[in-house]
Design an enzyme around this catalytic site. Structure first.
Site, short mmCIF file in Angstrom:
data_model
loop_
_atom_site.label_atom_id
_atom_site.label_comp_id
_atom_site.label_asym_id
_atom_site.label_seq_id
_atom_site.Cartn_x
_atom_site.Cartn_y
_atom_site.Cartn_z
N GLN A 46 0.81 -1.21 0.00
CA GLN A 46 0.00 0.00 0.00
C GLN A 46 0.85 1.27 0.00
O GLN A 46 0.45 2.30 0.52
CB GLN A 46 -0.93 -0.01 1.22
CG GLN A 46 -1.89 -1.18 1.23
CD GLN A 46 -2.76 -1.21 2.49
OE1 GLN A 46 -2.82 -0.24 3.24
NE2 GLN A 46 -3.44 -2.32 2.72
N CYS A 47 2.01 1.20 -0.59
CA CYS A 47 2.96 2.32 -0.61
C CYS A 47 2.83 3.07 -1.94
O CYS A 47 2.42 2.49 -2.96
CB CYS A 47 4.38 1.79 -0.44
SG CYS A 47 5.68 3.03 -0.51
N GLY A 48 3.19 4.35 -1.93
CA GLY A 48 3.19 5.12 -3.17
C GLY A 48 4.20 4.59 -4.18
O GLY A 48 4.09 4.87 -5.38
N LEU A 49 5.16 3.80 -3.69
CA LEU A 49 6.18 3.22 -4.57
C LEU A 49 5.81 1.80 -5.04
O LEU A 49 6.56 1.20 -5.82
CB LEU A 49 7.52 3.16 -3.83
CG LEU A 49 8.12 4.50 -3.37
CD1 LEU A 49 9.34 4.26 -2.48
CD2 LEU A 49 8.48 5.36 -4.56
N THR A 50 4.69 1.30 -4.57
CA THR A 50 4.33 -0.11 -4.84
C THR A 50 4.18 -0.41 -6.32
O THR A 50 4.81 -1.34 -6.85
CB THR A 50 3.03 -0.48 -4.10
OG1 THR A 50 3.25 -0.39 -2.69
CG2 THR A 50 2.60 -1.90 -4.44
#
Length: 235
Positions: free
Chosen positions: A108-112
């Protein structure tokens, strides 16, 4: 002469005489004890017979404890045993001869999206040439990996077609840092200290299990391709 000394010692120290035979046996025993390092050696499969009920069992227990002692230093990534997503032990020595990219992942990360997509692309391109990605889920950064192991694997495999191994969820910083991550961080410190800064930090490992480089979370997997090719010996 030795046997007489042992009997004398037991008589004065009130040690059960029944142990004399065990101590005598110890003098001539050729039993060899394991000396190689593993981060999670399991000796519980040993016979429940003589070894588990004699002074030898204490020696084996001591060696088992030593395996996780900080004074016993691993020499490479291949010296570790980790848990896969189903809780099974995986001896990382199975990856000898392969170039590894070890990543702490989150769902659930912006980098996912960008990282997972490029990791899959990189893996598909070089998996048949000796390249492997080892993904370790971690929930320490913004609680962005809250799911169960099963949910994490389903997410990565379904949405991003990840075919590389995804392991048990770990901690990468703090007092409960997984041993493999203690080793990675001690091998290659990061900017402003050795702690992992966020999701998708990356460690590049050569065919001998040596950590050769470390990349920030914002470093894209695609930009690492040239380093992967170099270790693989691809022009």
């Amino acid at each position: 002469m030795l046997r007489s000394s042992i009997f004398s010692l037991f008589r004065h120290r009130s040690i059960p005489i029944s142990l004399v035979s065990v101590v005598s046996y110890n003098q001539s025993s050729s039993i060899s004890k394991p000396t190689h390092f593993r981060s999670s050696i399991n000796l519980d499969h040993l016979s429940s017979g003589y070894l588990n009920h004699s002074p030898f069992s204490q020696s084996f227990s001591s060696q088992k404890s030593m395996a996780s002692d900080s004074s016993v230093q691993p020499k490479s990534v291949h010296d570790f045993v980790v848990k896969d997503a189903r809780g099974n032990d995986v001896d990382l020595s199975v990856y000898k001869g392969k170039v590894l990219l070890i990543v702490n992942v989150a769902s659930q990360c912006g980098l996912t999206n960008s990282n997972y997509a490029e990791l899959t692309e990189l893996y598909e391109k070089y998996k048949d040439q000796g390249f492997e990605i080892l993904a370790f889920p971690c929930n320490q950064f913004g609680n962005q990996e809250p799911g169960s192991n099963e949910e994490i694997v389903q997410f990565a495999c379904t949405r991003f077609k990840a075919e590389y191994p995804i392991f048990d969820k770990v901690e990468v910083n703090g007092s409960n840092t997984a041993p493999i991550y203690k080793f990675l961080k001690s091998s290659k410190g990061g900017f402003l200290g050795s702690d992992i800064k966020w999701n998708f930090s990356k460690f590049l490992v050569d065919k001998d299990g040596n950590v050769v480089d470390r990349y920030a979370p914002t470093t894209s997997p695609k930009s690492i391709e040239k380093d992967v090719k170099k270790l693989l010996g691809i022009a």
